[in-house]
Scaffold this motif. Structure first.
Motif, PDB file in Angstrom:
ATOM      1  N   VAL A   1       0.832  -1.208   0.000  1.00  0.00           N
ATOM      2  CA  VAL A   1       0.000   0.000   0.000  1.00  0.00           C
ATOM      3  C   VAL A   1       0.864   1.254   0.000  1.00  0.00           C
ATOM      4  N   SER A   2       1.960   1.225   0.715  1.00  0.00           N
ATOM      5  CA  SER A   2       2.840   2.395   0.817  1.00  0.00           C
ATOM      6  C   SER A   2       3.442   2.796  -0.526  1.00  0.00           C
ATOM      7  N   GLU A   3       3.438   1.875  -1.503  1.00  0.00           N
ATOM      8  CA  GLU A   3       4.012   2.149  -2.824  1.00  0.00           C
ATOM      9  C   GLU A   3       3.023   2.792  -3.784  1.00  0.00           C
ATOM     10  N   LEU A   4       1.744   2.829  -3.421  1.00  0.00           N
ATOM     11  CA  LEU A   4       0.730   3.316  -4.367  1.00  0.00           C
ATOM     12  C   LEU A   4       0.993   4.740  -4.853  1.00  0.00           C
ATOM     13  N   PRO A   5       1.366   5.692  -3.986  1.00  0.00           N
ATOM     14  CA  PRO A   5       1.630   7.045  -4.510  1.00  0.00           C
ATOM     15  C   PRO A   5       2.743   7.077  -5.553  1.00  0.00           C
ATOM     16  N   ASP A   6       3.801   6.310  -5.344  1.00  0.00           N
ATOM     17  CA  ASP A   6       4.890   6.282  -6.319  1.00  0.00           C
ATOM     18  C   ASP A   6       4.445   5.638  -7.628  1.00  0.00           C
ATOM     19  N   ILE A   7       3.646   4.588  -7.539  1.00  0.00           N
ATOM     20  CA  ILE A   7       3.136   3.945  -8.745  1.00  0.00           C
ATOM     21  C   ILE A   7       2.243   4.915  -9.513  1.00  0.00           C
ATOM     22  N   GLY A   8       1.403   5.660  -8.788  1.00  0.00           N
ATOM     23  CA  GLY A   8       0.569   6.659  -9.436  1.00  0.00           C
ATOM     24  C   GLY A   8       1.393   7.724 -10.132  1.00  0.00           C
ATOM     25  N   ALA A   9       2.493   8.143  -9.509  1.00  0.00           N
ATOM     26  CA  ALA A   9       3.338   9.177 -10.107  1.00  0.00           C
ATOM     27  C   ALA A   9       3.987   8.674 -11.401  1.00  0.00           C
ATOM     28  N   VAL A  10       4.392   7.412 -11.411  1.00  0.00           N
ATOM     29  CA  VAL A  10       4.957   6.832 -12.633  1.00  0.00           C
ATOM     30  C   VAL A  10       3.898   6.776 -13.728  1.00  0.00           C
ATOM     31  N   LEU A  11       2.711   6.312 -13.368  1.00  0.00           N
ATOM     32  CA  LEU A  11       1.637   6.215 -14.355  1.00  0.00           C
ATOM     33  C   LEU A  11       1.256   7.597 -14.888  1.00  0.00           C
ATOM     34  N   ASP A  12       1.310   8.608 -14.034  1.00  0.00           N
ATOM     35  CA  ASP A  12       1.083   9.981 -14.494  1.00  0.00           C
ATOM     36  C   ASP A  12       2.059  10.342 -15.607  1.00  0.00           C
TER      37      ASP A  12
END
Length: 303
Positions: free
Chosen positions: A11-22
């Protein structure tokens, strides 16, 4: 030789994954998996969203991100610099067709045996590889987008940003449009709770939920828009008109309002994808200034 590893994130990785997808969103590229898709899925909570993700990595670099949107649908986005990468395509294809892969004791299975669907727009080598393995095509979808470098007209209904107190009205309209079954007290509480979960979750800073009203002040239509950051395409997910209020142009008005809100957020375009067979949706978005792109088809294994 590059070793690509398939992982299920924390769960803690979700913001970073979102930033990559952005960063992978581009008007020059296909309408592939968007951060807003993860945002909408996050109705289920952060833990469920992380569990539904499959992330292919090389060391610390994310190469591809997939969302298991249901038991047999993988919605996939590949780093735009790697859409023609043969080695990455082969690895993803191997992982997709394996039903027993694990890593570090964590189940990273993509699909069980049987029917499976992959949405991998723009992942050219991967699609070629799956077709070579006998995957066929599924029903067509029509991507649509509206250029936000041009002025956006005002919708002909009042549209407001939905806040916490509007959750019940927002969810009731969505339920009516997509479920078409009685909205029980238990359903209402569960869906309202999920809406609050989404709007306070790891992708909520990108979201604006909108509520549209008719001339009498009755809420009749909803949408949520998702920004991928300035100068990148934003996404509508979802858009709904109450079942009893359809046929009055409220869908067009909400699509215009969505484009206006994304323009305010700095998006370069407003994007949406709808089933090509849903001609009324295609017509509504077209009337709101969204331009259809050529239809696209997912890939299907099995009947």
């Amino acid at each position: 030789m590059r070793t690509v590893v398939l992982t299920v994130p924390q769960v803690s990785e979700l913001p970073d994954i979102g930033a990559v997808l952005d960063r992978w969103q581009s008007d020059a590229g296909p309408l592939h998996l968007h951060t807003g898709d993860l945002g909408w899925y996050s109705l289920r909570g952060g833990a469920a969203t992380a569990q539904a993700l499959r992330v292919w990595r090389y060391q610390d670099r994310i190469l591809a991100i997939g969302l298991l949107d249901g038991e047999n649908l993988l919605r996939l986005s590949v780093d735009p610099d790697l859409t023609h990468d043969d080695a990455l395509a082969r690895q993803i294809e191997t992982d997709i067709n394996s039903s027993d892969r694990t890593a570090s004791g964590t189940d990273t299975t993509v699909f069980e045996k049987g029917t499976a669907i992959v949405e991998a727009r723009g992942a050219i080598r991967l699609c070629d590889s799956l077709k070579a393995r006998g995957w066929g095509t599924d029903e067509p979808w029509t991507p649509m987008n509206r250029d936000l470098s041009l002025p956006v007209e005002q919708p002909d209904i009042r549209v407001e940003v939905a806040g916490p107190d509007d959750a019940e009205a927002w969810t009731a309209i969505h339920w009516s449009a997509f479920r078409g079954v009685p909205y029980t007290a238990d359903d209402r509480q569960r869906f309202v709770d999920r809406w609050h979960t989404m709007m306070s979750g790891p992708f909520s800073s990108r979201a604006r939920s909108l509520l549209g009203y008719d001339n009498s002040g009755l809420p009749v239509a909803v949408t949520t828009v998702w920004s991928a950051g300035p100068n990148r395409p934003g996404l509508l997910e979802p858009l709904a008109v109450h079942r009893d209020q359809q046929g009055h142009g409220y869908g067009k008005a909400m699509a215009i309002a969505a484009a206006s809100r994304l323009q305010q957020l700095g998006s370069s375009s407003a994007s949406v994808c709808t089933e090509s067979a849903n001609r009324s949706a295609v017509a509504a978005y077209s009337s709101a200034g969204y331009i259809p792109r050529p239809p696209v088809k997912d890939l299907r294994r099995g009947s």
